[in-house]
Design a protein around this motif. Sequence first.
Motif, mmCIF file in Angstrom:
data_model
loop_
_atom_site.group_PDB
_atom_site.id
_atom_site.type_symbol
_atom_site.label_atom_id
_atom_site.label_comp_id
_atom_site.label_asym_id
_atom_site.label_seq_id
_atom_site.Cartn_x
_atom_site.Cartn_y
_atom_site.Cartn_z
ATOM 1 N N SER A 63 0.834 -1.194 0.000
ATOM 2 C CA SER A 63 0.000 0.000 0.000
ATOM 3 C C SER A 63 0.868 1.243 0.000
ATOM 4 O O SER A 63 1.851 1.327 0.691
ATOM 5 C CB SER A 63 -0.872 -0.004 1.257
ATOM 6 O OG SER A 63 -1.418 1.266 1.415
ATOM 7 N N ARG A 76 6.006 5.493 -9.703
ATOM 8 C CA ARG A 76 4.693 5.441 -10.327
ATOM 9 C C ARG A 76 3.944 6.769 -10.170
ATOM 10 O O ARG A 76 2.873 6.957 -10.703
ATOM 11 C CB ARG A 76 3.870 4.326 -9.689
ATOM 12 C CG ARG A 76 4.268 2.957 -10.185
ATOM 13 C CD ARG A 76 3.519 1.894 -9.452
ATOM 14 N NE ARG A 76 3.942 1.810 -8.067
ATOM 15 C CZ ARG A 76 3.416 0.999 -7.181
ATOM 16 N NH1 ARG A 76 2.464 0.199 -7.509
ATOM 17 N NH2 ARG A 76 3.858 0.961 -5.945
ATOM 18 N N THR A 216 -5.866 7.181 -14.395
ATOM 19 C CA THR A 216 -5.282 7.128 -13.059
ATOM 20 C C THR A 216 -6.018 8.031 -12.074
ATOM 21 O O THR A 216 -6.628 9.013 -12.444
ATOM 22 C CB THR A 216 -3.819 7.585 -13.100
ATOM 23 O OG1 THR A 216 -3.799 8.912 -13.610
ATOM 24 C CG2 THR A 216 -3.003 6.675 -13.968
ATOM 25 N N SER A 218 -5.233 9.795 -8.043
ATOM 26 C CA SER A 218 -4.060 10.076 -7.219
ATOM 27 C C SER A 218 -4.418 10.271 -5.755
ATOM 28 O O SER A 218 -5.556 10.568 -5.427
ATOM 29 C CB SER A 218 -3.327 11.298 -7.744
ATOM 30 O OG SER A 218 -4.061 12.439 -7.398
ATOM 31 N N THR A 219 -3.434 10.082 -4.928
ATOM 32 C CA THR A 219 -3.649 10.188 -3.489
ATOM 33 C C THR A 219 -3.076 11.501 -2.979
ATOM 34 O O THR A 219 -2.043 11.939 -3.440
ATOM 35 C CB THR A 219 -2.862 9.091 -2.759
ATOM 36 O OG1 THR A 219 -3.060 7.894 -3.433
ATOM 37 C CG2 THR A 219 -3.270 8.994 -1.329
ATOM 38 N N TYR A 237 -2.092 6.391 -8.407
ATOM 39 C CA TYR A 237 -2.453 5.018 -8.778
ATOM 40 C C TYR A 237 -2.522 4.877 -10.278
ATOM 41 O O TYR A 237 -3.072 5.744 -10.958
ATOM 42 C CB TYR A 237 -3.814 4.643 -8.188
ATOM 43 C CG TYR A 237 -3.753 4.423 -6.720
ATOM 44 C CD1 TYR A 237 -3.289 3.218 -6.218
ATOM 45 C CD2 TYR A 237 -4.130 5.420 -5.844
ATOM 46 C CE1 TYR A 237 -3.210 3.018 -4.859
ATOM 47 C CE2 TYR A 237 -4.063 5.229 -4.488
ATOM 48 C CZ TYR A 237 -3.601 4.029 -4.003
ATOM 49 O OH TYR A 237 -3.508 3.827 -2.667
ATOM 50 N N THR A 238 -1.973 3.789 -10.762
ATOM 51 C CA THR A 238 -2.155 3.460 -12.169
ATOM 52 C C THR A 238 -3.138 2.299 -12.230
ATOM 53 O O THR A 238 -3.652 1.857 -11.204
ATOM 54 C CB THR A 238 -0.818 3.048 -12.806
ATOM 55 O OG1 THR A 238 -0.246 2.052 -11.987
ATOM 56 C CG2 THR A 238 0.119 4.228 -12.925
ATOM 57 N N GLY A 241 -4.052 -0.736 -9.467
ATOM 58 C CA GLY A 241 -3.750 -0.411 -8.063
ATOM 59 C C GLY A 241 -5.035 -0.404 -7.250
ATOM 60 O O GLY A 241 -6.043 0.111 -7.715
ATOM 61 N N THR A 242 -5.016 -0.992 -6.096
ATOM 62 C CA THR A 242 -6.215 -0.965 -5.254
ATOM 63 C C THR A 242 -5.920 -0.132 -4.028
ATOM 64 O O THR A 242 -4.781 -0.036 -3.606
ATOM 65 C CB THR A 242 -6.629 -2.386 -4.820
ATOM 66 O OG1 THR A 242 -5.618 -2.899 -3.944
ATOM 67 C CG2 THR A 242 -6.774 -3.307 -6.006
ATOM 68 N N PHE A 243 -6.944 0.450 -3.449
ATOM 69 C CA PHE A 243 -6.710 1.258 -2.250
ATOM 70 C C PHE A 243 -7.925 1.196 -1.333
ATOM 71 O O PHE A 243 -8.979 0.696 -1.719
ATOM 72 C CB PHE A 243 -6.367 2.702 -2.631
ATOM 73 C CG PHE A 243 -7.384 3.378 -3.516
ATOM 74 C CD1 PHE A 243 -8.467 4.035 -2.975
ATOM 75 C CD2 PHE A 243 -7.249 3.338 -4.899
ATOM 76 C CE1 PHE A 243 -9.390 4.664 -3.783
ATOM 77 C CE2 PHE A 243 -8.175 3.965 -5.726
ATOM 78 C CZ PHE A 243 -9.250 4.634 -5.160
#
Length: 434
Positions: A63, A76, A216, A218-219, A237-238, A241-243
């Motif tokens: 993560s 990334r 994508t 983003s965080t 995130y590309t 990607g999981t979040f």
Amino acid sequence: MDCNPKSSSKIPSTFDYLIADLTRDVNRAQPRDALQFCANWFNTRLQEQRTRIRDIFEQGNPSPVSPHQRTRDDSRTSTTHIAHITPSSNSPARRPSNHSPFGTLEIPGNAAVNGDGAFLGPPPSALGRRVSVSAESLSPSSGPERPPPFFVKSPEQLKRLEEAIQDAFLFRKLDNKKRAAVLGAMKEMHFGPYEAVITQGDDGDYSIFPDHDAPTSSTSTAAGDWHPVYGKKVFAYTRGGTFGELALMYYAKRAATVVTTSPCTLWALDRVTFQTILLDISARTRRSYETFLASVPLLQSLNDAERAKLADVLQPREFADGEVVVHEGELGKEFYIVEEGEAEVLKKARNQQGLVVDEVVNKYKRGDYFGELALLHRTPRAATVRAISAPGQPNLKVAALDADAFTRLLGPLRDLMERSALAYTTTSSHIVSQ
Ligand SMILES: Nc1ncnc2c1ncn2[C@@H]1O[C@@H]2COP(=O)(O)O[C@H]2[C@H]1O
């Protein structure tokens, strides 16, 4: 009271197993203060479980907001500037905290986590904070009375969803039935550009799996490369990607805000299903693997701890009648132990007319293993192994181990495997795979 989960006629839940384990330990320890003993016991189990799940995530699906990654500059990270982000109707600037853009699913136990629960002195979260613990944390198993939600999907949606989760580590542990239940519970969500999907500080209610076709997202989190609403961008995130899983695993507040940078399709899995199905399954898979591995002749010389490590990394695979598990002549990447069903081994040979035919040289059933030769000798697969199941008979189910784990965990059994391989029949008519 009968505390043995296996002796009851109903399917034992995680809770039944916990109580059986606790009873066994109480009987062993004979504590003077039984209540304190039980409190400590549950607390320790909870911490162990969280640690194990965190380790699984960090191995298989690191993560971006795990403690040692938060400050790392990740390649990334996209070049999108967080300063372009504006608050949307879902953003914290326009809505009260804890109002998820996903709404609240009408399923039992899906209420928001109580922010200040102090039950049993919860363990610190991965981010070093104390976290709240809801009653569900002690009994993640839903049981038959609490089915997961089901969202009907078209074949096209299902295809996209399958692609979205294909790299998600936890899904690799699911068998076909449980996988279908989780896929059914996942909800498709559409977001416009610069919308907050999850918001730092909120309670965790969903885990998010971005659609593979989605651009994508983003965080961001407060501090540093500053945006007035969302704070510093720390990760992008590309596809794949999981979040959103950390808060679900630790009952912690959301550790960061995730903002879309362009229109996105996301798949949301609610907290209760995430825990009841995914976490419960990973615990059950591990437990049933431990029992199964103890019965595998090859592994008899391993101790419990070694088998437990093996159980952690094995991945279930299922093959219908006629499906090939490994092809003769191919590169070998995995080792297999047969859990259920049967397989046959075929080797290419020349018949009397000089034609190349597949000849059955071996058969496998529960407890047998194969695929070791290519990994031990770094040679192409010496034979083809394919599933055989008569109508009404179970499919072939194998537990797969990747090459690294094979070397690390089964290295000590090398001699044993080499000796057993001497018994493989190979005749002069067999063609040697190169
Ligand atoms: N007679 C045989 N010759 C070669 N491989 C065999 C034979 N019987 C069973 N096998 C298994 O088939 C597997 C095919 O992949 P590997 O070569 O990695 O390892 C092989 C063995 O585990």
